[in-house]
Scaffold this motif. Structure first.
Motif, PDB file in Angstrom:
ATOM      1  N   ALA A  20      55.209 -15.927 -20.916  1.00  0.00           N
ATOM      2  CA  ALA A  20      55.200 -17.394 -21.007  1.00  0.00           C
ATOM      3  C   ALA A  20      54.301 -17.996 -19.930  1.00  0.00           C
ATOM      4  O   ALA A  20      53.527 -18.920 -20.194  1.00  0.00           O
ATOM      5  N   TYR A  23      50.467 -17.123 -20.826  1.00  0.00           N
ATOM      6  CA  TYR A  23      49.891 -17.796 -21.990  1.00  0.00           C
ATOM      7  C   TYR A  23      50.049 -19.317 -21.990  1.00  0.00           C
ATOM      8  O   TYR A  23      49.386 -20.009 -22.749  1.00  0.00           O
ATOM      9  N   SER A  24      50.897 -19.841 -21.119  1.00  0.00           N
ATOM     10  CA  SER A  24      51.104 -21.286 -21.104  1.00  0.00           C
ATOM     11  C   SER A  24      50.013 -22.038 -20.351  1.00  0.00           C
ATOM     12  O   SER A  24      49.793 -23.218 -20.596  1.00  0.00           O
TER      13      SER A  24
END
Length: 177
Positions: A20, A23-24
């Motif tokens: 998370a 990729y965030s």
């Protein structure tokens, strides 16, 4: 069995949180914004311990040879001074634009003053290793790809003397014949 399930759950959770974060895009990688204190400490400690470990078995030659000082001075001027500065210089466009900020090698490092001879030799080994291999994601190149060990030791010898040089002495030692 409960412990195994807990370990498996925590592992999956860790992978999920890591994915998370990756990729965030929430982690700011801008060089003009400093890391948090915790991240800075983790990176600094990791870097210092990694360099010391990698350099611990490097054999330090005699660095008092005046020829080393002269040849190392010319290389320092052309390869290092724009980031690591010269005597009397406090900043440059490069030193201001890099993060982490490169150390000013032209000033005395109080953390190494008063150490025993062995610690001084470890600093020489560390400097040699850093110049030869560079540091990932820091702007410090690996000069060992283009320079032999003798030339790198000459830069180490020069860096060792650099804090004691006046701007005039620096100019003389870094001038090309």
């Amino acid at each position: 069995m409960k412990k195994l399930k807990l370990v498996l759950f925590l592992s999956v959770l860790g992978v999920g949180v890591t994915a998370a974060v990756i990729y965030s895009g929430i982690v700011n990688v801008a060089a003009d914004e400093p890391h948090s204190d915790l991240v800075y400490w983790l990176l600094e400690a990791t870097r210092e311990n990694s360099i010391t470990k990698a350099a611990e078995n490097i054999k330090v030659p005699d660095l008092t040879d005046p020829e080393l000082l002269l040849s190392g001075g010319v290389d320092y001027e052309f390869m290092c001074a724009s980031c690591h500065l010269k005597p009397g210089q406090r900043k440059s466009d490069m030193s201001l634009g890099l993060y982490p900020t490169p150390p000013n090698l032209a000033v005395s490092n109080d953390s190494h003053e008063g150490h025993e001879h062995g610690d001084d030799r470890q600093a020489d080994r560390n400097n040699f290793w850093v110049i030869k291999h560079g540091i990932k994601a820091s702007g410090m190149p690996a000069w060992g790809k283009t320079h032999d060990d003798q030339r790198i030791w000459a830069m180490v010898a020069f860096i060792k003397r650099l804090p004691s040089l006046t701007p005039e002495q620096y100019q003389i030692l870094t001038a090309i014949e």
